[in-house]
Scaffold this motif. Structure first.
Motif, PDB file in Angstrom:
ATOM      1  N   SER A 124     109.766   3.870  60.228  1.00 26.58           N
ATOM      2  CA  SER A 124     108.330   3.802  59.936  1.00 26.58           C
ATOM      3  C   SER A 124     107.468   4.372  61.049  1.00 26.58           C
ATOM      4  O   SER A 124     106.239   4.412  60.927  1.00 26.58           O
ATOM      5  N   LEU A 125     108.099   4.795  62.137  1.00 25.65           N
ATOM      6  CA  LEU A 125     107.356   5.386  63.256  1.00 25.65           C
ATOM      7  C   LEU A 125     106.792   6.717  62.782  1.00 25.65           C
ATOM      8  O   LEU A 125     107.513   7.696  62.622  1.00 25.65           O
ATOM      9  N   THR A 177     112.442   9.078  60.498  1.00 23.23           N
ATOM     10  CA  THR A 177     112.192   9.989  59.385  1.00 23.23           C
ATOM     11  C   THR A 177     110.718  10.189  59.049  1.00 23.23           C
ATOM     12  O   THR A 177     110.384  11.067  58.247  1.00 23.23           O
ATOM     13  N   SER A 178     109.838   9.393  59.659  1.00 21.44           N
ATOM     14  CA  SER A 178     108.413   9.532  59.359  1.00 21.44           C
ATOM     15  C   SER A 178     107.634  10.282  60.439  1.00 21.44           C
ATOM     16  O   SER A 178     106.436  10.533  60.277  1.00 21.44           O
ATOM     17  N   LEU A 179     108.306  10.626  61.547  1.00 23.27           N
ATOM     18  CA  LEU A 179     107.633  11.386  62.605  1.00 23.27           C
ATOM     19  C   LEU A 179     107.238  12.763  62.083  1.00 23.27           C
ATOM     20  O   LEU A 179     108.052  13.470  61.490  1.00 23.27           O
ATOM     21  N   PHE A 226     116.532  13.824  68.404  1.00 24.51           N
ATOM     22  CA  PHE A 226     115.629  13.831  67.250  1.00 24.51           C
ATOM     23  C   PHE A 226     116.392  14.168  65.972  1.00 24.51           C
ATOM     24  O   PHE A 226     115.819  14.671  65.012  1.00 24.51           O
ATOM     25  N   HIS A 227     117.664  13.868  65.970  1.00 22.91           N
ATOM     26  CA  HIS A 227     118.488  14.116  64.792  1.00 22.91           C
ATOM     27  C   HIS A 227     117.927  13.385  63.571  1.00 22.91           C
ATOM     28  O   HIS A 227     117.542  12.218  63.641  1.00 22.91           O
ATOM     29  N   ASP A 276     119.515  18.472  61.387  1.00 20.49           N
ATOM     30  CA  ASP A 276     119.051  17.872  60.125  1.00 20.49           C
ATOM     31  C   ASP A 276     117.564  17.567  60.122  1.00 20.49           C
ATOM     32  O   ASP A 276     117.115  16.661  59.404  1.00 20.49           O
ATOM     33  N   CYS A 277     116.798  18.325  60.905  1.00 18.36           N
ATOM     34  CA  CYS A 277     115.329  18.251  60.819  1.00 18.36           C
ATOM     35  C   CYS A 277     114.908  19.287  59.781  1.00 18.36           C
ATOM     36  O   CYS A 277     114.528  20.420  60.115  1.00 18.36           O
TER      37      CYS A 277
END
Length: 245
Positions: free
Chosen positions: A29-30, A52-54, A71-72, A97-98
């Motif tokens: 949720s970050l 996943t929310s960055l 940051f994977h 995987d970004c």
């Protein structure tokens, strides 16, 4: 804060120099923009893995190391990623995987793309390399990136060098409207943007004179460079020694 899935925001304290391994991993949720404090120099392995929310990261000018898988899986990370010019180490799978990444600017100070650095970044279309000397490239660094769609921008006058590199010769190399940047540059430009003209200067050991034509260098004896380019000078001379056998 590992696994704090409901953590929406974080403010890093002034004076913080390192973020440890798995510090915020799994904080799904970050969200929004992650502002890294100006004193930060190192981000540990998997520090923000699975956030996943960055959407965006504000990099400090003195950051030197991004650890493996840091940051994977940050799948919402915005289209453009310009890493700071102070960076020297980019760990394995750092941005794997970004899938939101479309454009990456890599500073001249990073001389190696390690295993899976950008693997799985399936929408990556532009990679800008600011170094005059091609960085080392692991076979899996760009695994899953469509090479037919990827354009690799290099400094003005460096296309030939990249096309001679075993690692980069099969990529679509495009000369950008920018000069090679010294490895200590604090910020990296978007392309195009005016940059420093300091660079590496090959020193000829032998030249072949031809009447009515410029001198042709047949052997390069070494590399001359200003003090701030010492790391790149050593890297360039290492490549010359390898090619000379």
């Amino acid at each position: 804060f590992y696994g704090c899935r409901r953590l929406p925001h974080v403010t890093l304290p002034r004076g913080l120099r390192q973020i440890g391994t798995n510090a915020f991993a799994g904080c799904a949720s970050l969200a929004g923009t992650l502002v890294l404090n100006s004193e930060l120099t190192s981000i540990g392995a998997s520090a923000f893995d699975g956030c996943t929310s960055l959407v965006r990261i504000e990099w400090p000018k003195g950051l030197r190391q991004i650890g493996a898988a840091a940051f994977h899986g940050c799948t919402s990370l915005g289209a453009d990623l310009a890493l700071p010019g102070s960076l020297t180490v980019l760990g394995e799978g750092a941005f794997a995987d970004c899938q939101g990444l479309e454009s990456v600017v890599l500073p001249a100070s990073v001389d190696t793309l390690r295993a899976a650095t950008f693997a799985g970044c399936t929408h990556l279309r532009t990679l800008t390399l600011c170094a005059a000397i091609p960085p080392r490239l692991d076979a899996t660094a760009l695994l899953g990136v469509d090479r037919k769609l990827l354009q690799v921008y290099v400094p003005k006058g460096c296309k030939r060098t990249y096309k001679k590199s075993e690692a980069w010769k099969d990529f679509h190399i495009v000369e950008g409207d920018f000069e090679a940047l010294p490895h200590t540059t604090a910020t990296q430009p978007d392309v195009p943007r005016q940059a420093t003209t300091a660079g590496l200067i090959p020193v000829p050991a032998k030249v072949k004179p031809t009447v009515g034509r410029p001198l042709v260098w047949t052997t390069i004896g070494g590399i001359d460079a200003p003090r701030e380019l010492e790391n790149e000078r050593q890297h360039a001379e290492r490549i010359l020694r390898e090619r000379a056998g």
